[in-house]
Design a protein around this motif. Structure first.
Motif, PDB file in Angstrom:
ATOM      1  N   UNK A 145      39.071 -28.304  11.512  1.00  0.00           N
ATOM      2  CA  UNK A 145      39.482 -28.525  10.127  1.00  0.00           C
ATOM      3  C   UNK A 145      40.621 -27.586   9.781  1.00  0.00           C
ATOM      4  N   UNK A 147      43.766 -26.564   6.778  1.00  0.00           N
ATOM      5  CA  UNK A 147      44.120 -26.655   5.371  1.00  0.00           C
ATOM      6  C   UNK A 147      45.510 -26.043   5.204  1.00  0.00           C
ATOM      7  N   UNK A 161      46.906 -30.839   2.192  1.00  0.00           N
ATOM      8  CA  UNK A 161      45.539 -31.310   1.972  1.00  0.00           C
ATOM      9  C   UNK A 161      44.649 -30.814   3.102  1.00  0.00           C
ATOM     10  N   UNK A 162      43.371 -30.647   2.828  1.00  0.00           N
ATOM     11  CA  UNK A 162      42.470 -30.329   3.928  1.00  0.00           C
ATOM     12  C   UNK A 162      42.403 -31.523   4.872  1.00  0.00           C
ATOM     13  N   UNK A 163      42.427 -31.277   6.132  1.00  0.00           N
ATOM     14  CA  UNK A 163      42.407 -32.396   7.081  1.00  0.00           C
ATOM     15  C   UNK A 163      41.568 -32.048   8.306  1.00  0.00           C
ATOM     16  N   UNK A 164      41.070 -33.116   8.932  1.00  0.00           N
ATOM     17  CA  UNK A 164      40.364 -32.943  10.197  1.00  0.00           C
ATOM     18  C   UNK A 164      41.285 -33.443  11.295  1.00  0.00           C
TER      19      UNK A 164
ATOM     20  N   UNK B  57      31.214 -31.210  13.491  1.00  0.00           N
ATOM     21  CA  UNK B  57      32.330 -31.384  12.567  1.00  0.00           C
ATOM     22  C   UNK B  57      31.835 -31.921  11.231  1.00  0.00           C
ATOM     23  N   UNK B  73      39.187 -34.408  -2.075  1.00  0.00           N
ATOM     24  CA  UNK B  73      39.749 -34.601  -0.737  1.00  0.00           C
ATOM     25  C   UNK B  73      38.710 -34.995   0.301  1.00  0.00           C
ATOM     26  N   UNK B  77      39.324 -36.369   4.445  1.00  0.00           N
ATOM     27  CA  UNK B  77      38.776 -35.789   5.678  1.00  0.00           C
ATOM     28  C   UNK B  77      37.900 -36.818   6.390  1.00  0.00           C
ATOM     29  N   UNK B  80      40.150 -39.195   8.107  1.00  0.00           N
ATOM     30  CA  UNK B  80      40.707 -38.541   9.302  1.00  0.00           C
ATOM     31  C   UNK B  80      39.763 -38.731  10.481  1.00  0.00           C
TER      32      UNK B  80
END
Lengths: 174, 128
Positions: A145, A147, A161-164, B57, B73, B77, B80
């Motif tokens: 993760x 950010x 943006x927060x992302x995986x 995760x 958000x 995620x 994603x």
């Protein structure tokens, strides 16, 4: 020298012979023989090793901290980024008793999603000059993760943006 | 067999034994080509590490649920993970959470996880 008598002994002999062969067969079949089909086993072990190392690198040193892996991925292709991630990963892989495993090679890729929904995969470490694409490589992955704005990662959109993202490591022995 | 030439019975007998022996050896060699392959393939094919990684995760996502939800958000995620799983791992992934329930005196979210890569299907409801 040869005559008609003693057929019963012969039959007994044949029966004993068959029993001995069966015994030998059972004994031999309990041990394993290394054949070309068994090359899957080193692959399996390599995959497990790589997964374990990634999991270890993704574990923060303390509660609430960021992991080493996140730190490397954040920098993308810049300094302290992909190349150092690869080197650290390989060092960790070789950190065990026995063979030095100097032939171990790795290549790091990163997959992320763009706003239009497409998934982009980009190499984080510099390509290995010896890599031909025909190596018997295994792929190990780890979700991370992130950010904030990530200028080091090529082609990623600069929205914070927060992302995986998915770290993929190709691992092989040269 | 009567009145036939009965010489050479030992040769015939030894021939029979040798044939039997060769038959068993051939059987062993035939088997040895497959020793370990199906096992290793079975283990390699089973996405143990993928599922473990996905679980951890998803738990990470729900660890920061409060922050992500406040920023709006969470969906990003989630998408994603779903899209990258499909693209890079050929796996259909779906996950979600429900209202917290009282489990042995603690408020825990039931988290459902679905994973299917066409060979292995994995479903889980875990209270987290």
């Amino acid at each position: 020298m040869v005559n008609d008598s003693g057929q019963l002994y012969t039959m007994e002999g044949v029966a004993a012979g068959v029993i001995m062969l069966l015994t030998a067969y059972i004994v031999i079949s309990t041990t394993s023989i290394y054949t070309p089909g068994d090359t899957h086993i080193p692959d399996m072990q390599l995959e497990q090793l790589g997964s374990d190392v990634l999991a270890m690198m993704d574990t923060p040193d303390r509660e609430g901290g960021t992991s080493q892996l996140v730190g490397f991925v954040k920098n993308g292709t810049e300094t302290c980024g992909g190349n150092d991630l690869r080197n650290e990963f390989l060092t960790n892989c070789k950190m065990r008793a026995g063979d030095e495993d100097t032939k171990l090679r790795a290549q790091v890729y990163l997959s992320y999603r763009r706003t239009d929904g497409t998934v982009n995969t980009t190499p984080l470490s510099l390509p290995d000059p010896e890599f031909t694409g025909r190596e018997n490589a295994v792929r190990v992955t780890r979700w991370v993760q992130l950010d904030g704005i990530l200028p080091g990662i090529p082609d990623i959109e600069h929205s914070s943006r927060p992302r995986a993202v998915l770290v993929e490591v190709l691992l092989w022995r040269a | 067999m009567a009145c036939m030439n009965e010489d050479g019975q030992w040769i015939v007998l030894m021939g029979l034994l040798t044939a039997l022996g060769l038959f068993f050896l051939a059987l062993i060699i035939n088997q040895s080509a497959l020793v370990g392959q199906t096992t290793a393939e079975g283990v390699l094919e089973f996405p143990k590490n993928d599922i473990r990684d996905l679980r951890s995760e998803i738990f990470d996502v729900y660890d920061s649920y409060g922050t992500l939800h406040a920023q709006g958000r969470l969906g990003d995620v989630e998408e994603d993970i779903i899209r990258i799983s499909l693209e890079r791992k050929n796996a259909v992934v779906h996950f979600g959470n429900d209202t917290p329930q009282d489990v042995s005196g603690r408020d825990l979210h039931p988290v459902t996880i679905h994973y299917n890569n066409g060979v292995t299907e994995y479903d889980e409801i875990v209270y987290y």
